[in-house]
Design a protein around this motif. Structure first.
Motif, mmCIF file in Angstrom:
data_model
loop_
_atom_site.group_PDB
_atom_site.id
_atom_site.type_symbol
_atom_site.label_atom_id
_atom_site.label_comp_id
_atom_site.label_asym_id
_atom_site.label_seq_id
_atom_site.Cartn_x
_atom_site.Cartn_y
_atom_site.Cartn_z
ATOM 1 N N HIS A 88 4.877 107.095 75.781
ATOM 2 C CA HIS A 88 4.256 105.880 74.895
ATOM 3 C C HIS A 88 5.012 104.679 74.789
ATOM 4 C CE1 HIS A 88 2.032 109.120 73.248
ATOM 5 N NE2 HIS A 88 0.770 108.276 72.780
ATOM 6 N N GLY A 89 6.181 104.760 75.504
ATOM 7 C CA GLY A 89 6.915 103.392 75.487
ATOM 8 C C GLY A 89 7.960 103.310 74.304
ATOM 9 N N GLY A 90 8.089 104.807 73.706
ATOM 10 C CA GLY A 90 8.912 104.644 72.375
ATOM 11 C C GLY A 90 10.122 105.450 72.521
ATOM 12 N N THR A 91 10.761 105.531 71.551
ATOM 13 C CA THR A 91 12.046 106.452 71.373
ATOM 14 C C THR A 91 11.954 107.378 70.076
ATOM 15 O OG1 THR A 91 13.038 104.818 69.954
ATOM 16 C CG2 THR A 91 13.509 104.541 72.328
ATOM 17 N N ILE A 92 12.810 108.351 70.378
ATOM 18 C CA ILE A 92 12.941 109.162 69.393
ATOM 19 C C ILE A 92 14.285 109.797 68.778
ATOM 20 C CG2 ILE A 92 12.195 111.273 70.604
ATOM 21 C CD1 ILE A 92 11.166 112.795 68.029
ATOM 22 N N SER A 93 14.683 109.788 67.523
ATOM 23 C CA SER A 93 16.175 109.899 67.568
ATOM 24 C C SER A 93 16.234 110.528 65.923
ATOM 25 C CB SER A 93 16.961 108.674 67.597
ATOM 26 O OG SER A 93 16.538 107.678 66.462
ATOM 27 N N THR A 151 16.571 112.456 58.453
ATOM 28 C CA THR A 151 15.484 111.735 58.958
ATOM 29 C C THR A 151 15.452 111.491 60.468
ATOM 30 O OG1 THR A 151 15.823 110.329 56.818
ATOM 31 C CG2 THR A 151 14.636 109.319 58.527
ATOM 32 N N PHE A 152 14.220 111.972 60.783
ATOM 33 C CA PHE A 152 13.880 111.411 62.063
ATOM 34 C C PHE A 152 13.185 110.202 62.425
ATOM 35 C CE2 PHE A 152 14.963 116.033 63.153
ATOM 36 C CZ PHE A 152 15.512 115.997 64.477
ATOM 37 N N GLU A 153 13.166 109.377 63.222
ATOM 38 C CA GLU A 153 12.679 108.224 63.210
ATOM 39 C C GLU A 153 12.157 108.023 64.818
ATOM 40 O OE1 GLU A 153 13.238 103.509 62.302
ATOM 41 O OE2 GLU A 153 15.107 104.380 63.551
ATOM 42 N N VAL A 154 10.903 107.647 64.760
ATOM 43 C CA VAL A 154 9.729 107.312 66.060
ATOM 44 C C VAL A 154 9.643 105.984 66.172
ATOM 45 C CG1 VAL A 154 7.844 107.705 67.249
ATOM 46 C CG2 VAL A 154 9.134 109.587 66.142
ATOM 47 N N LEU A 155 10.186 105.082 67.190
ATOM 48 C CA LEU A 155 9.890 103.811 67.185
ATOM 49 C C LEU A 155 8.676 103.632 68.515
ATOM 50 C CD1 LEU A 155 13.540 102.195 66.982
ATOM 51 C CD2 LEU A 155 11.803 102.201 65.351
ATOM 52 N N LEU A 156 7.888 102.756 68.082
ATOM 53 C CA LEU A 156 6.748 102.644 69.241
ATOM 54 C C LEU A 156 6.763 101.016 69.264
ATOM 55 C CD1 LEU A 156 4.020 104.898 67.803
ATOM 56 C CD2 LEU A 156 5.448 105.241 69.882
ATOM 57 N N PRO A 157 6.581 100.673 70.519
ATOM 58 C CA PRO A 157 6.326 99.025 70.615
ATOM 59 C C PRO A 157 5.192 98.575 70.215
ATOM 60 C CG PRO A 157 5.669 100.382 72.444
ATOM 61 C CD PRO A 157 6.295 101.502 71.880
ATOM 62 N N VAL A 158 5.362 97.249 69.625
ATOM 63 C CA VAL A 158 4.283 96.442 69.056
ATOM 64 C C VAL A 158 3.686 95.687 70.389
ATOM 65 C CG1 VAL A 158 3.497 94.713 67.660
ATOM 66 C CG2 VAL A 158 5.418 96.217 66.963
ATOM 67 N N ASP A 159 2.471 96.539 70.958
ATOM 68 C CA ASP A 159 1.860 95.885 72.114
ATOM 69 C C ASP A 159 0.617 96.378 72.335
ATOM 70 O OD1 ASP A 159 1.218 94.860 74.461
ATOM 71 O OD2 ASP A 159 2.510 96.099 75.657
ATOM 72 N N HIS A 160 -0.643 95.584 71.982
ATOM 73 C CA HIS A 160 -1.725 95.798 71.764
ATOM 74 C C HIS A 160 -2.569 95.410 72.873
ATOM 75 C CE1 HIS A 160 -0.991 96.142 67.111
ATOM 76 N NE2 HIS A 160 -0.606 97.597 67.760
ATOM 77 N N THR A 161 -1.972 94.849 73.695
ATOM 78 C CA THR A 161 -2.709 94.061 75.086
ATOM 79 C C THR A 161 -3.445 95.063 75.898
ATOM 80 O OG1 THR A 161 -0.496 94.442 76.365
ATOM 81 C CG2 THR A 161 -0.685 92.422 75.157
ATOM 82 N N SER A 162 -3.093 96.343 75.957
ATOM 83 C CA SER A 162 -4.004 97.212 76.723
ATOM 84 C C SER A 162 -4.909 98.234 75.923
ATOM 85 C CB SER A 162 -2.924 98.352 77.299
ATOM 86 O OG SER A 162 -2.239 99.099 76.424
ATOM 87 N N LEU A 163 -5.131 97.815 74.842
ATOM 88 C CA LEU A 163 -6.023 98.551 73.919
ATOM 89 C C LEU A 163 -7.277 97.981 74.138
ATOM 90 C CD1 LEU A 163 -3.840 98.830 70.640
ATOM 91 C CD2 LEU A 163 -4.227 100.445 72.417
ATOM 92 N N PRO A 164 -8.252 98.780 73.899
ATOM 93 C CA PRO A 164 -9.862 98.378 74.118
ATOM 94 C C PRO A 164 -10.160 97.815 72.831
ATOM 95 C CG PRO A 164 -9.686 100.840 73.574
ATOM 96 C CD PRO A 164 -8.244 100.569 73.880
#
Length: 381
Positions: free
Chosen positions: A352-357, A367-380
């Motif tokens: 998903h273009g993110g990271t987990i750590s 605490t586990f953290e999932v970081l996802l990019p803020v990018d909605h350009t490819s969304l329907p």
């Protein structure tokens, strides 16, 4: 490199103040040098710790130590700059000449000394560059070797996963179907006959078979998910609603409370099926870490570039000795586990273009953290 226009900072040590000043004047007139003088080794050592010099020029004889001892003292302090021993020949004649002629041209010995200083600094810097380059090459080779070993290892794991997954799926499905049919038969049996089976614990055995079969199915799923190529189909999702729906399908022990800290208006672009695997794994791990109860905290937040989802527990934490290995395939600290849960999560998040750590861990929790990019350009739309 030492450029011709670069002014080098030089520390000069000479116990004779007059000779020190003559040396300073000559060196600064001969080349682009900024010279500071001191009369003792201890003064020079103190000044070297406080200032960054390009080179040190020292007389051999000083009131408190000799030049070699000063060099050793500088080395012990980690001040490893060019060090030149320099004793003025016929110093009395030199002082006499400069006393009678204030415009005395630079003496040849200082022309030679200034050249030696610049050459020594150039050599020192070149050696440092070569050492840094050599170290960089060693690190690069080590990293590439590590990547190659990991690639080979992952290839073997992938092939093994595909083979095991294919060979296990069919018999597991047969066991599941047979267990279902036997359980149905018990429910339709004559009550007296069914009572005999219950007396001998047969339904409990079927239930145990069912739960263990589900566990084997999870192993197969983990193997297949790790081996197969991941191509997410993205959709826009409210992470708070997503987590709440997921929690509704997980059996929470009564001694665990849930805290929700959702930032309103946040949206994530994920494949909900794949992302469910990630969040479900993290939440179940958090629950398992709190054997005696505790608090499960789910939090969402957003920055200009990233959306953060954190899963926190108040369990025992992760041991420092294993923290760096938890995302390695087949590594597990559990008595019953495949060691593929977190590696699969990592693969799915990275797809998903993110990271987990592990954002933080201690005896008070993890605490586990999932970081996802803020990018909605490819969304329907």
């Amino acid at each position: 490199m030492v450029g011709p226009a670069e002014t080098l900072k030089v520390l000069l040590i000479n116990a004779d103040p007059e000779l020190a000043q003559i040396s300073k004047n000559n060196l600064e007139r001969t080349s682009r040098l900024s010279v500071l003088t001191r009369g003792t080794g201890h003064e020079a050592l103190t000044l070297s710790k406080e200032n960054g010099f390009d080179a040190v020029v020292s007389d051999y004889d000083m009131p408190d130590m000799n030049g070699i001892d000063l060099h050793r003292a500088l080395q012990r302090e980690g001040i490893k700059i060019p060090f030149i021993l320099f004793t003025v020949p016929d110093s009395e004649s030199l002082k006499s000449d400069h006393a009678t002629n204030a415009d005395h041209p630079p003496d040849e010995i200082y022309v030679d000394l200034s050249q030696k200083i610049r050459q020594a600094v150039e050599l020192y810097r070149t050696r440092n560059r070569l050492e840094l380059y050599s170290k960089h090459l060693e690190e690069l080779v080590e990293e590439r070797t590590k990547q190659l070993r990991e690639a080979q290892r992952f290839a073997v794991i992938g092939e093994l996963s595909t083979m095991i997954g294919h060979d296990m799926r069919n018999p597991l499905q047969v066991i599941t179907n047979m267990n279902y049919l036997l359980t149905r038969k018990i429910t339709k049996m004559d009550p007296d006959e069914a009572a005999i089976l219950h007396k001998h614990g047969i339904p409990d055995l079927f239930s145990k078979i069912g739960s263990e079969t589900q566990y084997l199915n999870k192993i197969v799923s983990d193997l297949q998910n790790y081996a197969r190529e991941v191509n997410p189909t993205l959709s826009l999702t409210d992470p708070g609603l997503f987590l709440d729906e997921l929690l509704g399908s997980i059996t929470l022990p009564g001694d665990i409370t849930v805290q929700r800290q959702y930032l309103p208006g946040v949206r994530i672009s994920v494949d909900t099926t794949l992302f469910r695997r990630v969040m479900e794994n993290l939440i179940i791990n958090a629950i398992q870490a709190m054997e005696h109860g505790g608090t499960l905290t789910l939090k969402t937040s957003e920055s200009s570039e990233r959306i953060s989802i954190t899963i926190s527990d108040t369990g025992v934490g992760i041991q420092p000795s294993v923290k760096d290995r938890i995302f390695e395939p087949l590594f597990t600290t559990k008595s019953k586990g495949t060691g593929l849960g977190l590696p699969v999560c990592k693969r799915l998040v990275e797809a998903h273009g993110g990271t987990i750590s592990v954002k933080e861990t201690s005896p008070a929790g993890t605490t586990f953290e999932v970081l996802l990019p803020v990018d909605h350009t490819s969304l329907p739309n």
